[in-house]
Design a protein around this motif. Sequence first.
Motif, PDB file in Angstrom:
ATOM      1  N   GLY A 219       0.902  -1.091  -0.022  1.00 25.67           N
ATOM      2  CA  GLY A 219      -0.043   0.076   0.062  1.00 25.67           C
ATOM      3  C   GLY A 219       0.878   1.154  -0.082  1.00 25.67           C
ATOM      4  O   GLY A 219       2.217   1.020   0.442  1.00 25.67           O
ATOM      5  N   SER A 220       0.143   2.399  -0.360  1.00 26.61           N
ATOM      6  CA  SER A 220       1.087   3.737  -0.480  1.00 26.61           C
ATOM      7  C   SER A 220       0.197   4.754   0.308  1.00 26.61           C
ATOM      8  O   SER A 220      -1.133   4.624  -0.008  1.00 26.61           O
ATOM      9  CB  SER A 220       1.449   4.020  -1.574  1.00 26.61           C
ATOM     10  N   ALA A 221       0.593   5.620   0.700  1.00 20.90           N
ATOM     11  CA  ALA A 221      -0.261   6.919   1.337  1.00 20.90           C
ATOM     12  C   ALA A 221       0.794   8.035   1.499  1.00 20.90           C
ATOM     13  O   ALA A 221       1.975   8.207   1.481  1.00 20.90           O
ATOM     14  CB  ALA A 221      -0.927   6.428   2.854  1.00 20.90           C
ATOM     15  N   LYS A 222      -0.097   9.136   1.610  1.00 23.08           N
ATOM     16  CA  LYS A 222       0.413  10.537   1.769  1.00 23.08           C
ATOM     17  C   LYS A 222       0.593  10.764   3.231  1.00 23.08           C
ATOM     18  O   LYS A 222      -0.039  10.328   4.057  1.00 23.08           O
ATOM     19  CB  LYS A 222      -0.327  11.715   1.079  1.00 23.08           C
ATOM     20  N   VAL A 223       2.089  11.358   3.417  1.00 23.02           N
ATOM     21  CA  VAL A 223       2.380  11.438   4.766  1.00 23.02           C
ATOM     22  C   VAL A 223       1.247  12.219   5.478  1.00 23.02           C
ATOM     23  O   VAL A 223       1.069  12.043   6.753  1.00 23.02           O
ATOM     24  CB  VAL A 223       3.703  12.023   4.964  1.00 23.02           C
ATOM     25  N   GLU A 224       0.588  13.284   5.098  1.00 26.82           N
ATOM     26  CA  GLU A 224      -0.273  14.077   5.716  1.00 26.82           C
ATOM     27  C   GLU A 224      -1.522  13.111   5.976  1.00 26.82           C
ATOM     28  O   GLU A 224      -2.435  13.680   7.030  1.00 26.82           O
ATOM     29  CB  GLU A 224      -0.712  15.278   4.994  1.00 26.82           C
ATOM     30  N   ASP A 225      -1.838  12.081   5.370  1.00 27.26           N
ATOM     31  CA  ASP A 225      -2.857  11.285   5.786  1.00 27.26           C
ATOM     32  C   ASP A 225      -2.725  10.398   7.052  1.00 27.26           C
ATOM     33  O   ASP A 225      -3.636   9.568   7.162  1.00 27.26           O
ATOM     34  CB  ASP A 225      -3.416  10.376   4.486  1.00 27.26           C
ATOM     35  N   VAL A 226      -1.577  10.142   7.314  1.00 26.11           N
ATOM     36  CA  VAL A 226      -1.103   9.218   8.394  1.00 26.11           C
ATOM     37  C   VAL A 226      -1.260   9.638   9.872  1.00 26.11           C
ATOM     38  O   VAL A 226      -0.559  11.068  10.197  1.00 26.11           O
ATOM     39  CB  VAL A 226       0.324   8.710   8.202  1.00 26.11           C
ATOM     40  N   GLN A 227      -1.990   9.249  10.606  1.00 27.05           N
ATOM     41  CA  GLN A 227      -2.556   9.740  11.766  1.00 27.05           C
ATOM     42  C   GLN A 227      -1.729   8.828  12.906  1.00 27.05           C
ATOM     43  O   GLN A 227      -1.873   7.817  12.858  1.00 27.05           O
ATOM     44  CB  GLN A 227      -4.069   9.637  12.184  1.00 27.05           C
ATOM     45  N   LEU A 228      -0.861   9.591  13.770  1.00 27.02           N
ATOM     46  CA  LEU A 228      -0.092   8.884  14.889  1.00 27.02           C
ATOM     47  C   LEU A 228      -1.076   8.608  15.981  1.00 27.02           C
ATOM     48  O   LEU A 228      -1.571   9.627  16.250  1.00 27.02           O
ATOM     49  CB  LEU A 228       0.928   9.704  15.413  1.00 27.02           C
ATOM     50  N   LEU A 229      -1.301   7.432  16.369  1.00 24.45           N
ATOM     51  CA  LEU A 229      -1.913   6.994  17.421  1.00 24.45           C
ATOM     52  C   LEU A 229      -1.232   6.780  18.952  1.00 24.45           C
ATOM     53  O   LEU A 229       0.058   6.565  18.868  1.00 24.45           O
ATOM     54  CB  LEU A 229      -2.682   5.720  17.361  1.00 24.45           C
TER      55      LEU A 229
END
Length: 879
Positions: A219-229
Motif C-alpha cells: 500500500g501507499s499513502a501521503k504522509v499528511e494522511d497518516v495519523q499517529l496514535l
Amino acid sequence: MPPLSSINNPSPPTPPKFQLKPTRQPMLWAALAYSIGIVAGTYAWRPASWWLAAGTAFFAAGLYFVRKQKRKYLSAALALGAFFLAGALHIQLRGSANQPDTSLEPFADGQPVDITAHAITEAKLKETAPDELRQTLDLETEQLLLPDGTVIPAHAGIRLSIYSTREAPSNPSPSAMRLFHYGERIRLPVKLKLPRNFRNPGAFDYQGYLAAHGIAALGSAKVEDVQLLPGFLGSRLELFRARVHASIIAQVHALWPPPQAALIDAMVIGEDAFIDRDTRVDFQRSGTYHILVVSGMNVTILAFVVFWTLRRLRLNEISATLLTIFFCVLYALLTEVGAPVWRATLMCAIYLGTRLLYRDRSMLNALGIAALALLVFDPRQLFTASFQMTFVCILIVAAIGLPLVERTSQLYRHSLAHWDSDDYGGLLLPRVAQFRLDLRLIAGRFARFIGQPLSFKMTRGATITCLRIFELLLVSAVMQIGLALPMAYYFHRATTIGLPANVAIVPLTQLLMPAAVFTAALGYLSPLLAKLPALPALFAVKAITGTVHGLGGLQLADLRVATPSLPMIVAAAAALILAMLCARCRALLALAGLLSLLAASLALAFVPPKPQTHPGVLEVTSIDVGEGDSILLVTPQGRTLLIDAGGPTWGTSTQLDFGEDVVAPYLWMRRISHLDAVVISHGHSDHIGGMSAVLKDFHPKELWIGLLPPSRELDHLIAEAHELGIKVVRHWEGDEFELGGAKVEVLFPPQDWLVGLAPKNNDSMVLHVSYGATSVLLEGDAEKAVERRIAIVHHPHADLLKVGHHGSSTSTTAEILESVQPSVAVISVGFRNSYGLPKEDVLARLQASKIHVYRTDVNGAVTFYLDGHSLTSMQPDIP
C-alpha cells in the motif's frame, strides 16, 4: 655470513607436513545426507508415516551395527540414510514454500480502506525523485474500517510506502519528513494491492519473498494522511535494538561525508537504504557485491580483530573466545541483515568452540554442523541462493583453498620459524630447506649495510608479506572459478575481473571494518577525537569505490551468461567435486582437479548454451512486463528479434529496471545469450525504459529505430548503442527484407511523417512479419489515425494481432480489424492498472470479430507458433 651458533638453542620441534589424508568430517556428510533428503521430500512426495518408519528402521539398524567393529562402514551408511529420511520427513511436515497470507485479499480491490496498525520495522527513507521523499516500513494490522463503517479485526503484514512531495525544491532536507518507528501505532486510509510476480518463466518470486517476511499486501499513502496514535505495540528488546541501529546510522552520517557514509552503512552495518542502483551494479559487475552487503566475511574480520585484541590484552583463551562469540552475536543482531550473518556467526561460534576442546579444528566439520543446525531450524533455506552461495563459498575455501595453501605457501612459511636456528633447516623438506637457506644468504648480504638483526627481520617480514599476498591470490582465484556455476545460474554473471578486484578490495575491507567500528564507538565519547580514526576508514572506502568503479566500468566486466544447460550444470558440479576430492591427493591429481574446475569455469563464461527455440516455426512471445510492451520474435532459422523492453509508465518512479529485472531473466531462462536485433517502436518510457540494460546484456548486432522526436531518453539509447558497437538502422514504410527465413515488412512510419516536439503513440513503428501463409501484425502503441492509414494503404492480413496501445479505446479500430482479420490477439497490459485497460469497448469489438484474446495480466507470458500453415499458442507453467 658469520655462522649462527645453536649451542644454547635446543632442537626445535619437527615442523608439520602436508597431510594427504583428509581430516574426518562426519557432520559434513550428515548435513549433505539431510540436504538430499530435503530435496527428495520436496520432489518425491510420500506419506509422512512412510518416511518416519523408514528413518526409525535405519536409525535402529545403525545403532546395532555400530557395536560391530567390522561393520563400521555399514553403520555409517545406515546413519546417513537416517539423516536422509529425517530431511525428507522434515520438509514434508514443514512445507517446501512459504505460504502467503490471503486474509487481506478481499480488501485489495482498489477501494480505500481505513486501517489501524503498528510498525514492525523502522522506516527507511529514500529520495525517489527530485521533488519527492518516500519512506517504506512494514506494518502489522490491528483492524480494518470499511467504507460502510464495518470494523474487522485483522492481523496481517503490509509493506507501506509513505510519500511526501516537497513544496519548496530549495529545501531538500530529509528531516522535513517525519519518520515512523518500530512499535508506533498509526491510522490511515490506504488502497491495498496484493503483491504479484511478473508471470514469465525465470521471473523473481516477489510474492514468495514477501511471504517469507510476513507481508500479505502492499500500500501507499501521503504522509499528511497518516495519523499517529497513542500507545506502543511490540517487543521492548526489538525497540532497543532498532534504536541502537538507528543511532549507529546517525553516528556514521555525522562522521563521514554522505557518499562515503552510505557505503559504510551498507558495508559495516547492513543498511542499504542510501545505496543507489548504479553503485549496486558496479559492485555486481566487478564481482565484489559481497563487499557491499554485510556477509560472512564481515563476521570473520570482526571475530579475528576482537579475538586478536583480547589476546593481546592477555585474556585467557576461554574468556577471549566467549567474548568474541558474544560480540559476533551482538553484531548480527544490530545489522538487520538476517540469515547470511547468522549463518556466519553460527559457524564462527562452532569453529571457535572447537579451540576450547583442543580438537582438530576442521572447517568442513564446523561447516557441516552449522548447515545441519540451520536446516533443522528451517529446511526451506536449502533452496535459497543465499544459503547455497554461503556454504559453497566456505566449502571451496575449506576443501580446496586451504589444502592448496597448506601444500604451498604454508610449507614455506614454516621455513621462517626459528629463524636463528641452524638445525631447524635440516628438518624441512629439501626444497623448503633450500628456500630457507637462500633467504638467509640474502639477509646476510643486506647485513653488511644495515646490520644482521635488521636485515634478518626485514627479509623475513618481506617474505611473509609476499606469501600472504600469494595466499590471497590463490584462495581468491579458487573461489572465483569455484563459484562460476552458482554465479551463472542465479545471477547470470561471469566475474571475469573478480580476482583482481577482490585482491585489491579484501585487504581494504579488513582495514575498513575495524576502523569504522572503532570510529563509530569513539564518536559517542568524543566526536572530535573520532575524526582522526575516521581518516583510515575514509581512505579505505574511497579506495574500494575507486577500484570498483574503475574495474566495473570495463567492458570485459559486463559479461552476462544465460542459464547453463543441464549437461553443463552436471559437468561443472562434477568438476567442483573432483577438485575438492583431489585437493589432498598427490600433486598431479590435485592439479588435474584444478584444471578441470578451471575448464568448467571458462566454459560457463565463454561457451553459450544452445537457445531453447523451435526450428522451422516463427515464434512470437509477448513477455509480461506489466503496463508496457516487450515482444520476442524467433525466426524459423533461429534469428532473435526483441521489440521494446518494457519500462515504468509515465510519471511512475521505481527502482525496478525492466530490462535487467524482467526481460533479461526470461531471455536467460530461454538460454538466449545474444540478440540479433532490437527494435524501439517509439520513445515512451513503458517501451524503452528497459532497453539500456538489454543493449548491455545481450549486445545485439542492430538497433532498429523509426521516428526520432526530441527525446533525451532516445538520444541516450542511440549514443549507448554507438558506444557498444551496435549498428543503428533507420527503417521506414516500404522497407522489406528477409530475416532468418521470415519476411519483415515495415508498414509505418513514412519518411515524410511529421515529427512532434515529444514522443507520441503515433510515432510507433508497425511491423508485419510473415512465414509462409502465416503472419503477425505488431502495432506498438499506434492509434486510430495510423491504423486507418495502414488499413487503406497496405491492407495487411495477419493470423496474430498485437493489440495497439494496451487495449486503449484510442486503438483497435473496426477498419484495422476488418483488414487484418486475425484469429488471435494478444494484449500487453498491467494487472489492475490505474488506466482501466483493456477497455470494454475494445474487448467487445474483438469478441464481435470472433477473435480469441490473450492478456499478459491474465495469462502471463504467452508464446505463439506460426508454422507457415497454422497458428498455435502455449502458456508456460509458472510456479
